[in-house]
Design an enzyme around this catalytic site. Structure first.
Site, short mmCIF file in Angstrom:
data_model
loop_
_atom_site.label_atom_id
_atom_site.label_comp_id
_atom_site.label_asym_id
_atom_site.label_seq_id
_atom_site.Cartn_x
_atom_site.Cartn_y
_atom_site.Cartn_z
CE LYS A 122 -2.60 10.49 3.42
NZ LYS A 122 -3.48 9.83 1.79
CE LYS A 174 -6.91 13.57 0.53
NZ LYS A 174 -7.15 12.11 -0.37
NE ARG A 175 -4.21 10.27 10.02
CZ ARG A 175 -4.28 9.32 11.19
NH1 ARG A 175 -4.83 8.18 11.16
NH2 ARG A 175 -2.78 8.82 11.76
CG HIS A 230 -2.03 -0.85 1.56
ND1 HIS A 230 -3.29 -0.80 0.95
CD2 HIS A 230 -1.94 -2.26 1.52
CE1 HIS A 230 -4.33 -1.95 0.52
NE2 HIS A 230 -3.55 -3.20 1.20
CB THR A 235 -10.35 4.50 -0.65
OG1 THR A 235 -9.93 4.45 0.15
CG2 THR A 235 -9.41 3.52 -1.16
CE LYS A 286 -14.60 5.88 1.33
NZ LYS A 286 -13.34 5.35 2.17
C1 26Q Z 1 3.67 0.21 10.62
C2 26Q Z 1 3.84 -0.29 11.66
C3 26Q Z 1 3.82 0.08 12.21
C4 26Q Z 1 2.45 0.60 13.58
C5 26Q Z 1 1.85 1.34 11.68
C6 26Q Z 1 2.25 1.15 10.79
C7 26Q Z 1 0.87 0.90 9.52
C8 26Q Z 1 0.18 1.10 10.21
C9 26Q Z 1 -0.90 1.97 8.67
C10 26Q Z 1 1.50 1.99 8.53
C11 26Q Z 1 0.88 2.01 7.10
C12 26Q Z 1 -0.79 1.63 7.42
C13 26Q Z 1 -1.61 2.35 6.61
C14 26Q Z 1 -1.49 3.25 5.41
C15 26Q Z 1 -2.70 3.19 4.90
O1 26Q Z 1 -3.47 3.99 5.03
N1 26Q Z 1 -2.42 3.45 3.32
C16 26Q Z 1 -3.40 3.66 2.01
O2 26Q Z 1 -4.12 2.66 2.05
C17 26Q Z 1 -5.06 3.12 1.35
C18 26Q Z 1 -5.46 1.54 0.51
O3 26Q Z 1 -4.44 0.29 -0.35
C19 26Q Z 1 -4.70 3.74 -0.45
O4 26Q Z 1 -5.81 4.65 -1.00
C20 26Q Z 1 -3.51 4.92 -0.11
O5 26Q Z 1 -3.30 5.47 -0.66
C21 26Q Z 1 -2.49 4.69 1.37
O6 26Q Z 1 -2.08 5.28 1.48
#
Ligand code: 26Q
Length: 796
Positions: free
Chosen positions: A538, A532-533, A349, A640, A644
């Site tokens: 971004k 978004k975050r 991702h 995503t 929406k």
């Molecule tokens: C990893 C290790 C330790 C702590 C936290 C994490 C961690 C947690 C969540 C790393 C990444 C995330 C989330 C990532 C995320 O939401 N990515 C998004 O995924 C979407 C679905 O595929 C995409 O549409 C977005 O582009 C992408 O940023």
């Protein structure tokens, strides 16, 4: 239904009261739905087991479910009766729904994607199970105090988990720390026994995933950590109350909190324990079920199971399955490895190198000594396999004392996929280039999708009714049929209705916002959203700086005509992400300045939406006219939210990044507002860019930064950290793209002035959005990777 409901309500009320509060009423309603779901749910599980159906297991550290009551009532055909019941008690069902806690066990896109996938899997009647963690605290709730983000814990479980069904008989034991004892059996075969320093019990809670017609109920199984011995009674009896609970508290802390970051953390033992905890519990669950049902015919394991790894977070599942197959089931390495590489599939991702997960080898040694041995052996075998290759280094699983999770995932999986066409191409020709050269057949694209049931049918009922009047209802089950709407793009009465619905949804959102936050907005202005975050890539900062620029223009030319516009920005910053928090601060300060200046009244407003979450998102998309998707090209894997917005008729003002590109293709560039550098353009621009030198040549950009430094938006020193940062380190090209972004904003203003042509563009976006239903995405995964048969399709 009514009979069951009255029983449940009686239980809620107890003996002392006769009039239910709205919360009691909702809880009783959810319990009623739960009970009615139970019968179908048992049926689904029974069929899968008896017919020995192949099943996908979606392993994810996050599931961002949101609320479930509305979907569950509608899917089970209980919506009407529930409405009548509510009315008979003087309640409005739609208002009651707001009482359900919003389950936020995810950070953002990745977690929400997992939930959309479970919805589509159930609706398409595909055998599936989601495995994850039942965090006691979901993603923090965000308050804005003195323009800054303040985090508060989200104790959703304490407010009442309406749907989780505890299965205490299915608990699993998780071993942590300690030593591995090796011995030889009579035949001289090595035996491994773990003598752990800590044992944790994993208790499963099952959540029903009701499909579109309530006929196939999927399961999300979330694990909760507990101590095996509960609290210490001896200590308790000696009045040592705090120590008496400390073991139990420590064990439970494992599943207590979702890490509130979507880029990864370094050096957190607890996070690594969480990851191992849930994959070990899930695999023990799967292997034990399999041993019972298939008498240990392990060659059949990959025929019965496919495990989709949602990013690298669950990747310890690969060495853990090796351990279970070898140490518990006695299989040799080669057989176990063959089973693994036929079972796992990995979804990436991100392309941000700082977000690729690594863990110190020492952590794994200390926490899971047997897993460390297995990873080292996998590493060695990989070295042998690829010894003849150049660039050998990029393949190594263990490098500089770190375990690289993506290489482990790729080597151990049969499939590696990206989440949008551009993203997969970037993986193949840069981030994972060397791997692609060795395993081209593993790589594939699966463009993300969203469930049109939650994000259109349930959250925008008026638009849904209009679409039904225009093209019938068949698209509910086959969303790509939304394309038929294109035939109506010349029908001015239909376009007029489309506009009226958007106007009503804007008014509704305005009222909701007033009630939630007491912020007043003008629904006759253009509604522009970026939700978004918060992340540098971004580029919320790009948006804020141009809103500030627009304000400066207004002050310089107060008489000039301007399209009234309300900019909404919403999103949470990781608590430790300093720059992201400064961006939130700046958005709020600019918002306040505009609010206080009478010049802006009815013309220009910036609202920072506090605590953006699933339940707020459901009210935003129906009210949106512009969707800002303005990441630096090449950085947003997919996005995503963009889908929406599109599905609800907003036009995309966006860069050529992630799934935006595919949105422009499906809905037509001419019906949207693409702008800015493409991915090669970004690489080129970055190669000879210095922000200082750029500002000396670009008066427009310099003017905006200087306004902050002159105090137009409050004390200049408040902005020094953020502006100091951007003046020296503009990695994501905010300043060089200010002009292109401003031009795109102006183009949307002009486009909006032509009401009917705007509505036509809006309609063509909805018409093109069917492709972005997660039903299509799941169909693609199933065709290329999972190969599942729908329930009810196999001959008896
Ligand atoms: C990893 C290790 C330790 C702590 C936290 C994490 C961690 C947690 C969540 C790393 C990444 C995330 C989330 C990532 C995320 O939401 N990515 C998004 O995924 C979407 C679905 O595929 C995409 O549409 C977005 O582009 C992408 O940023």
């Amino acid at each position: 239904m009514k009979e069951i409901f009255l029983k449940k309500l009686e239980n809620q009320l107890g003996l002392t009261r006769s009039d239910p509060t709205s919360f009691m009423f909702v809880k009783a309603l959810a319990e009623t739905a739960s009970e009615l779901i139970r019968t179908e749910w048992n049926g689904t599980e029974k069929t899968i087991r008896e017919e020995k159906l192949r099943r996908v297991y979606y392993f994810s550290a996050e599931f961002l479910t949101g609320r479930s009551l509305r979907m569950n009532l509608m899917n089970m055909g209980l919506w009407e009766s529930a409405g009548e019941l509510a009315a008979s008690y003087g309640f409005d069902l739609l208002e009651l729904l707001e009482e359900e806690p919003d389950s936020g066990l995810g950070n953002g896109g990745l977690g929400r994607l997992a939930s959309c996938f479970l919805d589509s899997l159930a609706s398409l009647k595909l055998p599936a199970m989601g495995y994850g963690i039942r965090y006691r605290y979901g993603l923090f709730s965000q308050a804005i105090e003195e323009s800054r983000q303040r985090e508060k814990p989200d104790a959703w479980v304490d407010k009442g988990d309406f749907w989780g069904v505890e299965r205490p008989d299915d608990f699993r034991k998780i071993y942590i720390g300690g030593h591995v004892h090796m011995s030889q059996d009579q035949k001289g075969k090595l035996q491994f026994r773990i003598d752990p320093s800590e044992v944790i019990h994993a208790y499963p809670f099952d959540y029903p995933i009701t499909g579109a017609d309530g006929k196939n109920i999927g399961t999300m199984r979330l694990w909760e950590a507990r101590s095996p011995q509960g609290f210490n009674l001896d200590l308790f009896n000696r009045e040592e109350h705090i120590p008496a609970w400390s073991d139990d508290d420590q064990a439970r802390s494992l599943s207590a909190v979702l890490y509130p970051t979507d880029q990864g953390v370094k050096g957190k033992h607890l996070r690594l324990k969480q990851q191992y905890f849930f994959v070990s519990a899930s695999l023990q669950d799967m292997t034990e079920r399999f041993r019972r049902d298939f008498a240990g015919d392990w060659q059949k394991f990959p025929e019965q199971h496919v495990i989709q790894l949602n990013d690298t977070h669950p990747v310890l599942a690969i060495p853990e399955l090796m351990r279970l197959l070898m140490d518990r089931e006695g299989l040799p390495w080669e057989t176990a490895w063959d089973i693994c590489t036929r079972t796992f599939a990995y979804t990436n991702h991100t392309v941000l190198s700082e977000a690729l997960e690594t863990w110190p080898v020492t952590f794994i040694h200390d926490l899971f000594p047997r897993i460390a041995m297995i990873i080292e052996e996998i590493h060695k075998r990989l070295e042998n396999d690829l010894s003849a290759r150049e660039n050998g280094n990029s393949y190594r699983i263990i490098r500089n004392g770190l375990i690289h999770m993506a290489p482990l995932a790729i080597y151990g999986s049969k499939s590696v996929n990206g989440v949008a066409a551009l993203h997969t191409e970037i993986l193949k020709d840069s981030v994972l280039k060397d791997w692609y050269a060795v395993y081209p057949d593993k790589f594939n694209n699966k463009t993300n999708g969203i469930t049109h049931r939650r994000w259109l049918i349930h959250s925008n009922p008026d638009l849904t009714a209009l679409i039904d009047r225009g093209i019938g209802k068949e698209w509910h089950g086959n969303p790509e049929m939304l394309s038929k709407l294109a035939d109506l793009s010349g029908d001015s009465a239909f376009l007029e209705e489309l506009k009226n619905i958007k106007d009503r949804n804007k008014e509704k959102f305005s009222r909701y916002l007033k009630k939630e936050t007491s912020i007043e907005t003008d629904p006759s202005s253009l509604f522009d959203f970026q939700v978004k975050r918060i992340h540098e890539y971004k580029r919320q900062l790009l948006n804020i700086l141009n809103i500030a620029g627009r304000y400066l223009d207004m002050k310089d030319f107060p008489g000039r005509e301007i399209q009234p516009r309300t900019f909404f920005i919403g999103g949470k910053a990781a608590p430790g992400y300093f720059i992201a928090k400064e961006i939130i601060f700046m958005a709020n300060r600019v918002g306040e300045t505009l609010r206080k200046d009478p010049l802006c009244k009815g013309k220009l407003q910036l609202v920072f939406l506090p605590n953006y979450r699933v339940s707020m998102a459901e009210k935003i998309f129906p009210a949106a006219e512009i969707s800002q998707q303005i990441s630096t090209a090449g950085k947003e894997a997919s996005g995503t939210g963009n889908m929406k917005f599109m599905m609800n008729g907003a036009l995309t003002m966006g860069t050529l990044d992630g799934a935006n590109i595919e949105i422009f293709e499906k809905a037509g560039k001419e019906n949207n507002y693409p702008f800015g550098l493409d991915t090669p353009g970004v690489i080129e621009a970055r190669s000879n860019y210095s922000p200082g030198e750029f500002l000396s040549r670009n008066a427009g950009a310099a003017r905006i930064l200087e306004a902050f430094e002159k105090g137009v938006f409050g004390p200049p020193e408040d902005f020094a950290p953020l502006l100091g940062h951007i003046r020296h380190n503009d990695e994501y090209l905010v300043l060089p793209e200010l002009e292109a972004h401003r031009a795109a904003l102006e183009a949307t203003d002009r486009g909006y002035a032509d009401t009917m042509s705007w509505q036509k563009k809006s309609l063509l976006n909805i018409a093109g959005s069917g492709y972005f239903s997660s039903d299509r995405t799941i169909g693609d995964y199933n065709r290329d990777i999972w190969h599942l048969s729908p329930l009810g399709s196999s001959p008896k």
